[in-house]
Design a protein around this motif. Structure first.
Motif, PDB file in Angstrom:
ATOM      1  N   TYR A 134       0.837  -1.212   0.000  1.00 46.33           N
ATOM      2  CA  TYR A 134       0.000   0.000   0.000  1.00 46.33           C
ATOM      3  C   TYR A 134       0.867   1.255   0.000  1.00 46.33           C
ATOM      4  CZ  TYR A 134      -3.166   3.656   1.390  1.00 46.33           C
ATOM      5  OH  TYR A 134      -3.860   4.847   1.422  1.00 46.33           O
ATOM      6  N   ALA A 188      -0.777  11.794   4.517  1.00 49.92           N
ATOM      7  CA  ALA A 188      -0.847  10.416   3.998  1.00 49.92           C
ATOM      8  C   ALA A 188      -1.781   9.600   4.876  1.00 49.92           C
ATOM      9  CB  ALA A 188       0.537   9.780   3.970  1.00 49.92           C
ATOM     10  N   ASP A 392       6.642  18.117  -3.647  1.00 53.23           N
ATOM     11  CA  ASP A 392       6.915  16.797  -3.067  1.00 53.23           C
ATOM     12  C   ASP A 392       7.044  15.765  -4.168  1.00 53.23           C
ATOM     13  OD1 ASP A 392       4.498  15.411  -3.771  1.00 53.23           O
ATOM     14  OD2 ASP A 392       3.472  16.136  -2.002  1.00 53.23           O
ATOM     15  N   GLY A 393       7.475  14.571  -3.770  1.00 53.92           N
ATOM     16  CA  GLY A 393       7.558  13.440  -4.688  1.00 53.92           C
ATOM     17  C   GLY A 393       8.982  12.959  -4.881  1.00 53.92           C
ATOM     18  N   GLY A 394       9.253  11.740  -4.410  1.00 53.53           N
ATOM     19  CA  GLY A 394      10.548  11.112  -4.664  1.00 53.53           C
ATOM     20  C   GLY A 394      11.704  11.682  -3.865  1.00 53.53           C
TER      21      GLY A 394
HETATM   22  C1  LIG Z   1       0.554   5.600   1.451  1.00 53.21           C
HETATM   23  C2  LIG Z   1       0.290   6.980   0.962  1.00 53.21           C
HETATM   24  C3  LIG Z   1      -0.883   7.610   1.321  1.00 53.21           C
HETATM   25  C4  LIG Z   1      -1.140   8.903   0.872  1.00 53.21           C
HETATM   26  N1  LIG Z   1      -2.282   9.528   1.264  1.00 53.21           N
HETATM   27  C5  LIG Z   1      -2.517  10.799   0.878  1.00 53.21           C
HETATM   28  C6  LIG Z   1      -3.643  11.492   1.342  1.00 53.21           C
HETATM   29  O1  LIG Z   1      -4.427  10.976   2.132  1.00 53.21           O
HETATM   30  N2  LIG Z   1      -3.838  12.758   0.894  1.00 53.21           N
HETATM   31  C7  LIG Z   1      -2.968  13.370   0.019  1.00 53.21           C
HETATM   32  O2  LIG Z   1      -3.182  14.518  -0.367  1.00 53.21           O
HETATM   33  N3  LIG Z   1      -1.875  12.736  -0.405  1.00 53.21           N
HETATM   34  C8  LIG Z   1      -1.613  11.479   0.001  1.00 53.21           C
HETATM   35  N4  LIG Z   1      -0.482  10.860  -0.405  1.00 53.21           N
HETATM   36  C9  LIG Z   1       0.491  11.586  -1.237  1.00 53.21           C
HETATM   37  C10 LIG Z   1       1.476  12.349  -0.363  1.00 53.21           C
HETATM   38  O3  LIG Z   1       0.863  13.423   0.290  1.00 53.21           O
HETATM   39  C11 LIG Z   1       2.633  12.912  -1.188  1.00 53.21           C
HETATM   40  O4  LIG Z   1       2.140  13.704  -2.228  1.00 53.21           O
HETATM   41  C12 LIG Z   1       3.535  11.823  -1.773  1.00 53.21           C
HETATM   42  O5  LIG Z   1       3.627  10.723  -0.904  1.00 53.21           O
HETATM   43  C13 LIG Z   1       4.911  12.367  -2.025  1.00 53.21           C
HETATM   44  O6  LIG Z   1       5.711  11.412  -2.645  1.00 53.21           O
HETATM   45  P1  LIG Z   1       6.744  10.465  -1.862  1.00 53.21           P
HETATM   46  O7  LIG Z   1       5.932   9.403  -1.210  1.00 53.21           O
HETATM   47  O8  LIG Z   1       7.597   9.942  -2.969  1.00 53.21           O
HETATM   48  O9  LIG Z   1       7.474  11.318  -0.876  1.00 53.21           O
HETATM   49  C14 LIG Z   1      -0.210   9.570   0.027  1.00 53.21           C
HETATM   50  C15 LIG Z   1       0.979   8.921  -0.317  1.00 53.21           C
HETATM   51  C16 LIG Z   1       1.232   7.647   0.142  1.00 53.21           C
HETATM   52  C17 LIG Z   1       2.527   6.993  -0.249  1.00 53.21           C
END
Ligand SMILES: Cc1cc2nc3c(=O)[nH]c(=O)nc-3n(C[C@H](O)[C@H](O)[C@H](O)COP(=O)(O)O)c2cc1C
Length: 476
Positions: A134, A188, A392-394
């Motif tokens: 997940y 998250a 964000d991201g990576g």
């Molecule tokens: C398991 C998981 C759950 C997430 N849940 C949400 C969420 O509830 N709301 C949201 O805006 N982004 C959510 N995201 C995205 C994160 O806020 C974020 O944009 C992203 O994880 C950034 O990338 P990274 O995991 O590579 O750091 C989620 C990401 C993951 C991995």
């Protein structure tokens, strides 16, 4: 039919008989609930509830639902009351259990972790395969989530030398909030899959280190629990998925304002759930699949991987801003901005662009935040002056964070990195923060800067980004 007298103690035998689509009861924390009328509204689909029909579902329910879920989403007439004795649980498959240690193998320890990637490598050795999948899952072939990482690496630094470097100051503000570091914890869901106490531990570690925590409105802990976990003076922001029942979201936003949350973001890149195949394969469950015959197989007709309620997808720029401004004057970000054109629209509508492709979990082929930063700089650099750009991201490294800041980001978020660290509880999150802060400090010193505001585009060379994007690395 719900039982007529909710005060009556139900017997174990009675509960056991309600295990079908026609009458489906489940037991959670020794109380029975009639789920029959909720089956088709369940965001995760009816199959998973039917699997627990007539059984104790506590162990499966608690890690993914906030404590007030039943109170908020199941009509009170379906709260059937206490059960007189223990009801059998469903035998969980291996994918739902933490891996066993094989002889001679050691469980990963926190002491051995020296970077954020180490947390990711440790997580599958400690978590049930379903939980790890997940967190890790990206959309489709997962090249976007990989590209997010690769694109930070494709940017090179242009360090300056022979500058006196004594103290390094990593503090900054993000949307007016004082922060000890320029990175923060992304919203998250699923924190309780990493640790039974879930996101409250993220917020506690964030308070300890002066880090901003952006809390998801589909977190495993309820809004009440997250607010209660807040330390005096701590900055927490609230992330919104506008749910199809907008009144529920409005109530949450008003509550968040009352509770002293410091800012909001609306996540706009997830009006449908991305197709996360790593996750889907884990969810494939022979027992559930057997509930349907081949002819009744409805997979792919509905959202196949959704874990939350349906999203309100009718907003446009004007209606969204009008709607949110009836409830708050606090800073608002739009999370999921992936083009310079939309970043410019944020500026024109008085909100802040949050450059994100949801960690590559939504649209496969979406640009990374690094690319979007570069294109905003090229086409509408005024956005950086009028708005605070979040990215964000990576992000795995302090140096990734510095690259984003050099390109104009004001704050840089990590999603998975902190979720994996949460597997080790609050000490894990504390360590993740310390590691990143250390990497930021070392990076700043070696770049030739002593404070965050000295970072600017002259410290990076982004030419490699265009070449690297031509050769994405798919993983599935
Ligand atoms: C398991 C998981 C759950 C997430 N849940 C949400 C969420 O509830 N709301 C949201 O805006 N982004 C959510 N995201 C995205 C994160 O806020 C974020 O944009 C992203 O994880 C950034 O990338 P990274 O995991 O590579 O750091 C989620 C990401 C993951 C991995």
């Amino acid at each position: 039919m719900p039982v007529s007298n909710p005060e009556k103690m139900l017997t174990r035998e009675e509960v056991l008989t309600h295990s079908s689509r026609e009458s489906c009861w489940v037991v959670i924390n020794n109380a029975a609930y009639d789920m029959t009328h909720f089956l088709d509204s369940h965001p995760g689909g009816p199959g998973i509830i039917l699997k627990y029909g007539g059984r104790d579902a506590t162990a499966a329910f608690e890690p993914i639902h906030p404590s007030d879920t039943l109170e908020n989403h199941l009509k009170s007439e379906y709260h059937l009351g206490p059960v007189s004795g223990p009801v059998p649980e469903v035998e969980e498959d291996a994918k739902s259990k933490a891996p066993e240690v094989t002889p001679g193998e050691k469980k990963p320890t926190l002491g051995a972790i020296i970077n954020i990637r180490d947390f990711e490598l440790a997580a599958p050795k400690l978590l049930p395969p379903k939980s790890f999948a997940y967190f890790k899952a990206g959309a489709e072939s997962e090249y976007t989530s990989q590209w997010n990482r690769d694109s930070w690496q494709a940017i090179r630094f242009r360090p300056r030398v022979l500058r006196p470097i004594e103290e390094i100051y990593t503090s900054t503000t993000i949307l007016g909030n004082e922060c000890s570091v320029p990175f923060f914890i992304c919203p998250a869901g699923g924190g309780k899959l990493a640790h039974p106490k879930g996101e409250v531990l993220l917020t506690k570690a964030a308070a300890k280190h002066g880090v901003l925590h952006w809390i998801s409105n589909v977190a495993g802990c309820s809004q009440k629990e997250m607010t209660a976990a807040k330390a005096l003076g701590q900055n927490q922001c609230w992330q919104i998925y506008a749910m199809s029942d907008l009144a529920v979201t409005e109530k949450e936003i008003k509550q968040a304002v009352k509770d002293g949350f410091k800012g909001f973001c609306l996540t706009v890149d997830a009006i449908r759930a991305g197709k996360r195949e790593r996750d889907m394969r884990m969810e494939l469950d022979e027992d559930e699949a057997a509930i349907y015959s081949e002819e009744e197989d409805e997979s792919f007709e509905k959202e196949p991987t959704v874990k939350r309620g349906a999203i309100w997808s009718s907003f446009d720029w004007v209606s969204f801003v009008k709607w949110i401004r009836t409830m708050t004057d606090l800073p608002v970000c739009v999370k999921g901005i992936q083009t310079w054109e939309d970043a410019k629209l944020c500026m024109e509508h008085g909100v802040h662009p949050w450059l994100s492709n949801h960690g590559g979990r939504q649209l496969e082929g979406a640009p990374s935040a690094a690319e979007t930063l570069v294109s905003i700089r090229k086409h509408c650099p005024e956005v950086f002056d009028k708005c605070e750009v979040i990215a964000d991201g990576g992000v795995l490294r302090g140096t990734d964070i510095l690259k984003a800041l050099c390109l104009g980001a004001k704050g840089v978020g990590l999603g998975r990195g902190f979720l994996y660290s949460l597997v080790f509880g609050e000490p894990g999150v504390n360590k993740a923060i310390r590691i990143l802060k250390h990497e930021v400090e070392v990076g700043m010193a070696l770049l030739g800067v002593t404070s965050i505001d000295q970072l600017n585009p002259s410290y990076v060379d982004t030419r490699g980004l265009a070449f690297a994007s031509a050769f994405p690395r798919a993983h599935l």
